[in-house]
Motif scaffolding. Structure first.
Motif, PDB file in Angstrom:
ATOM      1  N   ILE A 129       0.856  -1.188   0.000  1.00 51.15           N
ATOM      2  CA  ILE A 129       0.000   0.000   0.000  1.00 51.15           C
ATOM      3  C   ILE A 129       0.894   1.241   0.000  1.00 51.15           C
ATOM      4  N   ARG A 175      -2.651   6.417   7.202  1.00 53.16           N
ATOM      5  CA  ARG A 175      -2.135   5.146   6.682  1.00 53.16           C
ATOM      6  C   ARG A 175      -2.859   3.962   7.320  1.00 53.16           C
ATOM      7  N   ALA A 209      -5.023   1.203   5.245  1.00 50.95           N
ATOM      8  CA  ALA A 209      -4.666  -0.210   5.390  1.00 50.95           C
ATOM      9  C   ALA A 209      -5.871  -1.036   5.821  1.00 50.95           C
ATOM     10  N   SER A 243      -7.488  -3.934   3.611  1.00 50.15           N
ATOM     11  CA  SER A 243      -7.541  -5.265   4.199  1.00 50.15           C
ATOM     12  C   SER A 243      -8.964  -5.834   4.143  1.00 50.15           C
ATOM     13  N   GLY A 280       2.874  -1.964   4.072  1.00 46.87           N
ATOM     14  CA  GLY A 280       2.615  -0.541   3.932  1.00 46.87           C
ATOM     15  C   GLY A 280       3.916   0.242   4.009  1.00 46.87           C
ATOM     16  N   LEU A 310      -1.575  -4.603   8.668  1.00 48.18           N
ATOM     17  CA  LEU A 310      -0.351  -4.894   7.913  1.00 48.18           C
ATOM     18  C   LEU A 310       0.454  -6.043   8.507  1.00 48.18           C
TER      19      LEU A 310
END
Length: 191
Positions: free
Chosen positions: A124, A141, A145, A149, A163, A180
């Motif tokens: 990502i 972020r 994520a 996901s 990420g 992540l």
């Protein structure tokens, strides 16, 4: 200008220049994940697959990626055949040649499209516009994520979700967004 943005500028000889470096110094690149601009219309995939295999490159990722551009410009690139679809086609060629592949995504829809490739990893990366006020916040972020996901649930994809992170975050797994599996460090200039 953040390095993630400057890498998108046509300031060098493109993917071929990097491939030449990998071929000339294979020990430096052995078992590395090599990022190539895979929308490059001048890439001769048959020749470059062979050269990279001889250089012991094991991973290929579409980095820099058109996915990092803002949505309107990304569409303009796609309209002339230089978009995300071209990157995916070239990743499929690398995968068929025995390379492990990772794909760069910026949102949930591109993540779902990438899952169809069954990549070993999905990375990502924020879009250029996300850097307007500096490096995107951990909160931003984390939210991206989580959204990505969730979009991957039910696709059947099994791989690593990675990420982008600050160097200071690398050793502190508790800071990583929960969705992540790991983080990759922001690009840095090497001497």
């Amino acid at each position: 200008m953040p390095h993630e943005v400057s890498l998108l500028l046509p300031t060098n000889n493109g993917a071929r220049h990097l491939i030449d470096a990998a071929v000339k110094t294979p020990k430096e690149f052995a078992d590395a994940m090599l990022g190539l601009f895979l929308a490059d219309p001048f890439l001769n995939m048959a020749i470059e697959c062979e050269r990279l295999a001889q250089a012991n490159i094991s991973w290929i990722v579409n980095l820099p990626s058109v996915e990092q551009q803002d949505v309107d410009f990304e569409q303009q690139l796609a309209d002339v055949g230089l978009g995300f679809h071209r990157e995916h086609n070239n990743l499929e060629i690398f995968k068929a040649a025995g390379f492990r592949i990772a794909t760069v995504v910026a949102d949930a829809s591109s993540a779902k499209a990438s899952a169809l490739l069954h990549p070993d990893a999905i990375i990502i990366l924020p879009r250029i516009t996300d850097f307007a006020a500096g490096f995107p916040s951990l909160r931003q972020r984390r939210s991206t994520a989580q959204e990505i996901s969730l979009s991957l649930d039910g696709t059947g994809w099994k791989g690593m979700l990675l990420g982008l992170g600050e160097l200071s975050e690398m050793d502190h797994e508790r800071q990583w967004p929960e969705a992540l599996d790991g983080v990759i460090c922001r690009p840095q200039i090497l001497s």
